[in-house]
Motif scaffolding. Structure first.
Motif, PDB file in Angstrom:
ATOM      1  N   LYS A 159       0.831  -1.210   0.000  1.00 18.69           N
ATOM      2  CA  LYS A 159       0.000   0.000   0.000  1.00 18.69           C
ATOM      3  C   LYS A 159       0.864   1.257   0.000  1.00 18.69           C
ATOM      4  N   ALA A 160       1.852   1.266  -0.911  1.00 19.26           N
ATOM      5  CA  ALA A 160       2.798   2.381  -0.962  1.00 19.26           C
ATOM      6  C   ALA A 160       2.680   3.197  -2.236  1.00 19.26           C
ATOM      7  N   ALA A 161       1.775   2.836  -3.140  1.00 12.03           N
ATOM      8  CA  ALA A 161       1.686   3.521  -4.428  1.00 12.03           C
ATOM      9  C   ALA A 161       1.077   4.908  -4.328  1.00 12.03           C
ATOM     10  N   GLY A 162       0.351   5.162  -3.266  1.00  8.37           N
ATOM     11  CA  GLY A 162      -0.239   6.494  -3.089  1.00  8.37           C
ATOM     12  C   GLY A 162      -1.221   6.863  -4.182  1.00  8.37           C
ATOM     13  N   GLY A 163      -1.955   5.878  -4.691  1.00 11.84           N
ATOM     14  CA  GLY A 163      -2.947   6.150  -5.718  1.00 11.84           C
ATOM     15  C   GLY A 163      -2.390   6.188  -7.130  1.00 11.84           C
ATOM     16  N   ARG A 164      -1.087   6.015  -7.292  1.00  8.39           N
ATOM     17  CA  ARG A 164      -0.485   6.028  -8.627  1.00  8.39           C
ATOM     18  C   ARG A 164      -0.730   4.693  -9.313  1.00  8.39           C
ATOM     19  N   PRO A 165      -0.749   4.685 -10.641  1.00  9.67           N
ATOM     20  CA  PRO A 165      -1.007   3.424 -11.365  1.00  9.67           C
ATOM     21  C   PRO A 165       0.110   2.417 -11.152  1.00  9.67           C
ATOM     22  N   VAL A 166      -0.265   1.164 -10.996  1.00 10.64           N
ATOM     23  CA  VAL A 166       0.689   0.065 -10.849  1.00 10.64           C
ATOM     24  C   VAL A 166       0.514  -0.857 -12.045  1.00 10.64           C
ATOM     25  N   TYR A 167       1.584  -0.999 -12.826  1.00 12.77           N
ATOM     26  CA  TYR A 167       1.533  -1.767 -14.065  1.00 12.77           C
ATOM     27  C   TYR A 167       2.150  -3.148 -13.875  1.00 12.77           C
ATOM     28  N   ASP A 168       1.838  -4.033 -14.834  1.00 20.76           N
ATOM     29  CA  ASP A 168       2.393  -5.384 -14.810  1.00 20.76           C
ATOM     30  C   ASP A 168       3.743  -5.475 -15.495  1.00 20.76           C
ATOM     31  N   THR A 169       4.026  -4.580 -16.460  1.00 19.64           N
ATOM     32  CA  THR A 169       5.240  -4.697 -17.263  1.00 19.64           C
ATOM     33  C   THR A 169       5.973  -3.367 -17.377  1.00 19.64           C
ATOM     34  N   VAL A 170       7.264  -3.461 -17.675  1.00 17.63           N
ATOM     35  CA  VAL A 170       8.073  -2.267 -17.910  1.00 17.63           C
ATOM     36  C   VAL A 170       7.599  -1.546 -19.172  1.00 17.63           C
ATOM     37  N   ASP A 171       7.167  -2.283 -20.182  1.00 11.59           N
ATOM     38  CA  ASP A 171       6.673  -1.669 -21.414  1.00 11.59           C
ATOM     39  C   ASP A 171       5.502  -0.724 -21.132  1.00 11.59           C
ATOM     40  N   GLN A 172       4.632  -1.113 -20.226  1.00 16.05           N
ATOM     41  CA  GLN A 172       3.504  -0.243 -19.873  1.00 16.05           C
ATOM     42  C   GLN A 172       3.993   1.039 -19.206  1.00 16.05           C
ATOM     43  N   LEU A 173       5.018   0.925 -18.384  1.00 11.91           N
ATOM     44  CA  LEU A 173       5.584   2.113 -17.746  1.00 11.91           C
ATOM     45  C   LEU A 173       6.233   3.033 -18.775  1.00 11.91           C
ATOM     46  N   LEU A 174       6.940   2.450 -19.738  1.00 20.51           N
ATOM     47  CA  LEU A 174       7.614   3.253 -20.757  1.00 20.51           C
ATOM     48  C   LEU A 174       6.620   4.042 -21.599  1.00 20.51           C
ATOM     49  N   GLU A 175       5.396   3.557 -21.718  1.00 22.63           N
ATOM     50  CA  GLU A 175       4.367   4.302 -22.450  1.00 22.63           C
ATOM     51  C   GLU A 175       4.032   5.633 -21.775  1.00 22.63           C
ATOM     52  N   GLN A 176       4.445   5.791 -20.518  1.00 24.97           N
ATOM     53  CA  GLN A 176       4.173   7.035 -19.789  1.00 24.97           C
ATOM     54  C   GLN A 176       5.240   8.101 -20.044  1.00 24.97           C
ATOM     55  N   LYS A 177       6.180   7.799 -20.955  1.00 28.15           N
ATOM     56  CA  LYS A 177       7.216   8.762 -21.362  1.00 28.15           C
ATOM     57  C   LYS A 177       8.024   9.274 -20.170  1.00 28.15           C
ATOM     58  N   ILE A 178       8.583   8.340 -19.420  1.00 24.28           N
ATOM     59  CA  ILE A 178       9.357   8.709 -18.238  1.00 24.28           C
ATOM     60  C   ILE A 178      10.761   9.172 -18.631  1.00 24.28           C
ATOM     61  N   ASP A 179      11.348  10.023 -17.783  1.00 23.74           N
ATOM     62  CA  ASP A 179      12.722  10.499 -17.973  1.00 23.74           C
ATOM     63  C   ASP A 179      13.728   9.547 -17.339  1.00 23.74           C
ATOM     64  N   TYR A 180      13.367   8.997 -16.183  1.00 17.52           N
ATOM     65  CA  TYR A 180      14.273   8.044 -15.534  1.00 17.52           C
ATOM     66  C   TYR A 180      13.473   7.078 -14.672  1.00 17.52           C
ATOM     67  N   ALA A 181      14.153   5.981 -14.291  1.00 23.19           N
ATOM     68  CA  ALA A 181      13.494   4.946 -13.493  1.00 23.19           C
ATOM     69  C   ALA A 181      14.384   4.511 -12.349  1.00 23.19           C
ATOM     70  N   MET A 182      13.740   4.173 -11.252  1.00 27.20           N
ATOM     71  CA  MET A 182      14.394   3.511 -10.133  1.00 27.20           C
ATOM     72  C   MET A 182      14.061   2.031 -10.239  1.00 27.20           C
ATOM     73  N   VAL A 183      15.101   1.176 -10.221  1.00 32.77           N
ATOM     74  CA  VAL A 183      14.908  -0.265 -10.388  1.00 32.77           C
ATOM     75  C   VAL A 183      15.214  -0.967  -9.069  1.00 32.77           C
ATOM     76  N   ALA A 184      14.198  -1.576  -8.481  1.00 37.08           N
ATOM     77  CA  ALA A 184      14.345  -2.239  -7.181  1.00 37.08           C
ATOM     78  C   ALA A 184      13.797  -3.658  -7.238  1.00 37.08           C
ATOM     79  N   VAL A 185      14.118  -4.351  -8.319  1.00 34.41           N
ATOM     80  CA  VAL A 185      13.714  -5.753  -8.480  1.00 34.41           C
ATOM     81  C   VAL A 185      14.852  -6.643  -8.000  1.00 34.41           C
ATOM     82  N   PRO A 186      14.635  -7.966  -7.860  1.00 37.35           N
ATOM     83  CA  PRO A 186      15.741  -8.857  -7.484  1.00 37.35           C
ATOM     84  C   PRO A 186      16.926  -8.712  -8.440  1.00 37.35           C
ATOM     85  N   THR A 187      18.124  -8.935  -7.919  1.00 38.40           N
ATOM     86  CA  THR A 187      19.355  -8.720  -8.677  1.00 38.40           C
ATOM     87  C   THR A 187      19.372  -9.478  -9.998  1.00 38.40           C
TER      88      THR A 187
END
Length: 328
Positions: free
Chosen positions: A42-70
């Protein structure tokens, strides 16, 4: 100027903290999060949570924080590089030197900023120590001795203590000494029935002749994060749990106690626990990466530095398999 558009990949134990910081970081809008398991903390604060990185890239982001398993860092990182997105990856950069090198080469070729989340560099006690060492307050550095031990964290399943914990100490040692490792030797143990090592003792020497030793485990029933930096003038004790930095100066007073005076080495001098501002390391880390993306400064642990840290950690694992000291 419009805010930077940021995304977060991974909403696990660390990801939820990145969400909190990114969600309130000045000059940045956290526009989306990727986690197939959803917002379980419950940390998203109402922001959309996607299943894939491709869906996130559709949001035209400038940078990403990656906190997945190594083990997923290379896959996610290369996808971000191909899309022209700057990225800050949790440490370690990758599970192997080869994977880390591929990430470095991809980001360099694309002209992107890649950073590694070695958060201890942003601990206020470590930053204070580094500045004072650089200013010569300890004189010539002789040794760095670290202890990083505590109970097993249930969230870690894909690596052992060398890649998960010892990489903190490897990077911290290189940072405060301004040097890199020349050679390392190590012994590991598997005491709790897991696939990966849960205890390691490391010795090494840096290219500036500083001797280093690191004791790391997941078997101690209390948590300890202490680094002792010894120099000609005394030593710094860095406690990254409390963000305290203490200076123990070599004694200069002559003693009239004959038995004690027979000891011809250094003696105890003044001790000082420094007072300085203490800001959350995770926030400072994100501020620095934001500034680097904006081109207005910002100190980032580069992918090249992240690759070298993994080279050292890999040499530690090789040495522990009975191969003796490994030259780097």
């Amino acid at each position: 100027m419009a805010n930077l558009r940021a995304g977060l990949v991974g909403m696990g134990m660390m990801g939820r903290h990145h969400a909190r910081v990114l969600g309130s970081l000045e000059g940045v809008d956290l526009v989306g999060i990727v986690d197939p398991d959803g917002d379980k903390f419950k940390a998203a604060g109402g922001r959309p949570v996607y299943d894939t990185v491709d869906q996130l890239l559709e949001q035209k982001i400038d940078y990403a924080m990656v906190a997945v398993p190594t083990v997923l860092h290379e896959e996610v990182g290369l996808k971000l590089a191909a899309a022209g997105v700057h990225a800050l990856l949790e440490k370690p950069l990758a599970p192997s030197v080869e994977a880390a090198t591929r990430l470095q080469e991809a980001f360099d070729a694309a002209g992107l900023i890649g950073g590694v989340g070695h958060i201890e560099r942003y601990n206020p006690a470590v930053q204070q120590a580094q500045k004072r060492i650089e200013a010569g307050e300890l004189g010539r550095i002789l040794q760095v001795n670290t202890r990083r031990q505590g109970p097993f964290p249930g969230r870690i399943a894909d690596v052992g203590v060398v890649m998960d914990l010892a990489t903190h100490d490897i990077d911290l040692t290189q940072y405060v000494t301004g040097s890199t490792y020349r050679r390392v030797g190590a012994e590991t143990a598997f005491r709790s029935g897991r696939e990966h090592e849960d205890l390691v003792a490391i010795t090494g020497q840096l290219t500036n002749d500083v001797v280093a030793n690191h004791l790391v485990n997941w078997l101690t029933p209390f948590k300890e994060r202490v680094s002792i930096v010894l120099g000609d003038e005394g030593c710094f004790v860095i406690d990254t749990l409390t963000a305290d930095l203490t200076f123990h100066r070599n004694g200069t007073q002559e003693t009239e106690w004959v038995d004690l005076a027979q000891f011809r080495g250094v003696s105890e001098g003044d001790s000082i626990r420094y007072a300085f501002p203490k800001r959350e390391p995770l926030l400072v880390e994100h501020e620095n990466f934001r500034d680097a993306v904006l081109g207005v400064g910002g100190t980032v642990v580069t992918f090249a530095q992240g690759v070298h840290t993994i080279q050292v950690a890999s040499a530690v694992l090789e040495s522990s398999q009975g191969h003796g000291e490994i030259e780097l």
